[in-house]
Design a protein around this motif. Structure first.
Motif, PDB file in Angstrom:
ATOM      1  N   THR A 199       0.807  -1.228   0.000  1.00  0.00           N
ATOM      2  CA  THR A 199       0.000   0.000   0.000  1.00  0.00           C
ATOM      3  C   THR A 199       0.834   1.270   0.000  1.00  0.00           C
ATOM      4  N   CYS A 200       1.987   1.234   0.642  1.00  0.00           N
ATOM      5  CA  CYS A 200       2.826   2.444   0.642  1.00  0.00           C
ATOM      6  C   CYS A 200       4.293   2.038   0.609  1.00  0.00           C
TER       7      CYS A 200
ATOM      8  N   GLN B 280      -2.132  -0.314  -7.809  1.00  0.00           N
ATOM      9  CA  GLN B 280      -2.084   1.085  -7.407  1.00  0.00           C
ATOM     10  C   GLN B 280      -3.137   1.921  -8.135  1.00  0.00           C
ATOM     11  N   MET B 281      -3.929   1.240  -8.959  1.00  0.00           N
ATOM     12  CA  MET B 281      -4.982   1.930  -9.700  1.00  0.00           C
ATOM     13  C   MET B 281      -6.228   1.052  -9.661  1.00  0.00           C
TER      14      MET B 281
ATOM     15  N   SER C  24      -5.491   6.162  -0.093  1.00  0.00           N
ATOM     16  CA  SER C  24      -4.709   7.107  -0.900  1.00  0.00           C
ATOM     17  C   SER C  24      -3.626   6.403  -1.712  1.00  0.00           C
ATOM     18  N   CYS C  25      -3.446   5.108  -1.490  1.00  0.00           N
ATOM     19  CA  CYS C  25      -2.454   4.380  -2.295  1.00  0.00           C
ATOM     20  C   CYS C  25      -2.905   4.254  -3.749  1.00  0.00           C
ATOM     21  N   PHE C  26      -4.179   4.504  -4.017  1.00  0.00           N
ATOM     22  CA  PHE C  26      -4.650   4.444  -5.402  1.00  0.00           C
ATOM     23  C   PHE C  26      -4.482   5.791  -6.091  1.00  0.00           C
ATOM     24  N   THR C  27      -4.232   5.748  -7.370  1.00  0.00           N
ATOM     25  CA  THR C  27      -4.198   6.972  -8.154  1.00  0.00           C
ATOM     26  C   THR C  27      -5.040   6.805  -9.400  1.00  0.00           C
ATOM     27  N   PRO C  28      -5.984   7.684  -9.672  1.00  0.00           N
ATOM     28  CA  PRO C  28      -6.451   8.707  -8.740  1.00  0.00           C
ATOM     29  C   PRO C  28      -7.359   8.066  -7.692  1.00  0.00           C
ATOM     30  N   ASN C  29      -7.825   8.860  -6.756  1.00  0.00           N
ATOM     31  CA  ASN C  29      -8.619   8.312  -5.654  1.00  0.00           C
ATOM     32  C   ASN C  29      -9.837   9.198  -5.371  1.00  0.00           C
TER      33      ASN C  29
ATOM     34  N   GLY D 136       1.410   9.469   0.759  1.00  0.00           N
ATOM     35  CA  GLY D 136       0.133   9.283   0.070  1.00  0.00           C
ATOM     36  C   GLY D 136      -0.930  10.243   0.584  1.00  0.00           C
TER      37      GLY D 136
END
Lengths: 423, 423
Positions: B143-144, B167-168, B343-348, B377
């Protein structure tokens, strides 16, 4: 003669602020580069590139776009440039190596983030990087938390496409990455309106392989003692490779490699034989970040290799050229790029193997572990690298720094003490 | 009566150091928890859990292992506990919420890393967390950057298995995550020697859904004005859910929720009606990290909701129970867990939608954005969250802190100023 001020203005740049940037660079360059004794003649080309870094190449990009071509910007050695070029677009690096841009980055990003990320976002926000301004698409990736999230901020200023790099290297992760490469191809075809054919892609794979090979050739020359070219100069060549036209870059770097090889034949070096030979490993160094190399090489040592993204990680491993279909080529691209041993992978034992191999091949006396402040991946990985090096009796020192000049004196003292220990 | 010193000693713990830890906790707990006026009676159980946090539950884990069972430890709300339990293993949280462990973590990790990671690694290295000591396997995730790389350090001390979280959230990333969930099942079956059947998995999915639902029920009660339970107490309940036996936890939390609902019926609250209602959003708070809640709730406001991993991110969204085959169940698990807006995802963007929804549902007057120092993140994502909240006129303040008490006075001043503005 091109009116660059008009060109920059047309790109939406902040001319006044940009003037302040371009005034500072020649002074630094004079001190760091031009005062080096015995530089190879062929470095003249790279001096010119830096002198004209915001003009000559930018004019080419503008002309390319005037003819309907697209420009893609990226930061990361995982972005498969071959695909961008096979669709007729130009790939360029983005600004991010100067303290000049950091305050503007800190307007939207936290202070305790790596200076490379803050500088790059600041370069875009301040309108003082003509590469950013020339891009039709920014290509992001998910290599680290800071960059991953910074693309979201940048996407308010320019179109951004993000590739999701797996964080591990199990077989299924290669498959996932292969799929990302395919999606990237589709995105680039959509951007350019050009179909990527196996023929075009084969040409670009060959071209990038040649570019990687010529860097490998230049690096090999650094194995000699005395070392025929400074670490600073090779770092600059690698940095320029991200911006320059690849064919011209290959020609100029081949000429440089040939000159340097002649020096080896005649036993000529830029440092006396027997000076400590340093491997720098860690985070990338973007133009004009020459801080650590300058300290090392003005303290009586030579940097003989960089295990960084502006070093071996960028050019080692070639893409297999035997594939004739797009399927095979995309697999070959995915295979090659996933061989890069970035600290974003867990675990990342290949990096330690790389460091051992390079220490031996380049006859390294000591390793300096370079970490841009707040880069968690390389910072945490230091634990494993230090342990492995110490087990083999290889001296290692960790340096954590940013782009400011504040710690230069302290860094120099530490580097000198480390070099003293190696003698 | 169990001889806990012998039990801890058998687990390889450092008893002397552990004594120092367990001496400090009751004093803090007394001040932060027991001095609260008008607490629900049913909180007694949770007080007991904390008082016995390193004994009663540990004795259960030891007994489970004595009978041949396995124990798996994890930190992260993305780890599908249902699979661990369906293979007959017990899932527990790991220590990581106290400054006590940070110096030991800093022996192997960089200082400028999030305190949660440093504390957890320090807890393992110092041998003062009986949960870590009881684990047959630690389940990591990507996750980070900090945690991703810290698992490598921890793997020198205990067996570690890492799940690669995409991550997405594009469709292909759900497929990749589904595959990770399958691989995780295989790993857990291998660890336990137990086959996960659809029947067992269905039972555990139902059980975890019930656990999530009862937390949801308790949270709903916080929508009332006056608020019938303090934010500190609900935070504690959520924290305990990571460690406790789930069936017992559900019973005790249902009793608490029922009591709290009675309070609503009679208009009873723990704070006067009309005090500022605060949503805390950001990074997780592990036991005994009650710092921010304590400051807010002793400054005349109530925390009415946490959009964190020790809050709504943990219990919102249920696993679909209609699947009858393992295939369907694994898909349902993958679907549910990938709904978490970390917040580990982009975008979120989903996180901002969640915050808007929670602000409305819990009648929030102001948002405090809580960031553990050096968490990139959530730190970078603040930019987008702040912008979105300000556009809607929702007051927001960012707090970046660690586990030390050094900034408590300063934080209190800032929180008080923020609350003053809300009145």
């Amino acid at each position: 003669m091109t009116d660059y001020r008009k060109l920059w203005s047309d790109l939406g740049m902040d001319l006044e602020k940009h003037d302040r940037l371009t005034t500072a660079l020649p002074l630094i360059y004079e001190e760091v580069y031009l005062q080096q004794p015995g530089r190879p003649q062929a470095m003249e080309y790279f001096d010119l590139v830096v002198a004209e870094i915001h003009s000559l190449r930018i004019a080419e990009l503008v002309e390319h776009r005037r003819q309907g071509g697209k420009v893609c910007g990226a930061f990361c050695v995982f972005v498969p440039v071959e695909i961008i070029r096979a669709a007729g677009a130009v790939a360029v690096g983005l600004c991010g190596g100067s303290q000049f841009w950091v305050p503007d980055g800190e307007r939207v990003l936290p202070r305790n983030l790596c200076p490379l990320i803050k500088a790059s976002v600041g370069a875009r926000l301040s309108g003082t990087c003509p590469y950013f301004q020339s891009c039709d698409l920014l290509i992001g990736e998910t290599t680290c938390d800071g960059k991953k999230k910074a693309w979201e901020v940048l996407s308010e200023y320019a179109p951004v496409y993000v590739m999701d790099l797996p964080q591990m290297k199990r077989p299924e992760h290669l498959a996932a990455w292969r799929r990302e490469v395919e999606l990237f191809l589709a995105k680039i075809e959509q951007l350019t309106g050009c179909r990527v054919t196996p023929e075009k892609l084969a040409d670009e794979i060959q071209l990038q392989n040649r570019l990687r090979q010529v860097l490998g050739r230049l690096y090999r020359a650094r194995k000699a003692d005395p070392v025929p070219i400074s670490g600073k100069d090779v770092l600059l060549v690698t940095q320029v490779s991200f911006y320059d036209d690849p064919r011209r870059f290959i020609d100029k770097t081949e000429a440089l490699a040939a000159e340097v090889e002649e020096r080896i034949a005649s036993g000529e070096g830029v440092f006396p034989s027997g000076v400590p030979r340093i491997l720098v490993t860690g985070t990338p160094m973007a133009i004009p970040n020459w801080k650590l190399h300058h300290i090392i090489e003005t303290s009586g040592a030579a940097v003989v290799c960089e295990e960084t993204c502006t070093g071996t990680r960028f050019f080692e491993h070639q893409v297999d050229e035997t594939g004739l279909t797009l399927e095979e080529q995309l697999q070959a691209l995915a295979d090659r790029y996933l061989k890069i041993n970035c600290s974003c992978f867990t675990p990342n034992p290949g990096r330690i193997e790389d460091i051992f191999r390079l220490v031996e091949a380049y006859r390294v006396d000591g390793v300096i572990y370079y970490n841009l402040q707040f880069c968690h991946g390389y910072a945490v990985e230091y634990y494993a690298v230090e342990k492995a090096l110490k087990e083999r009796g290889i001296p290692v020192m960790k340096v954590e720094t940013d782009y400011s000049e504040e710690d230069t004196g302290q860094l120099r003292t530490r580097v000198e003490a480390f070099l003293e220990m190696l003698r």
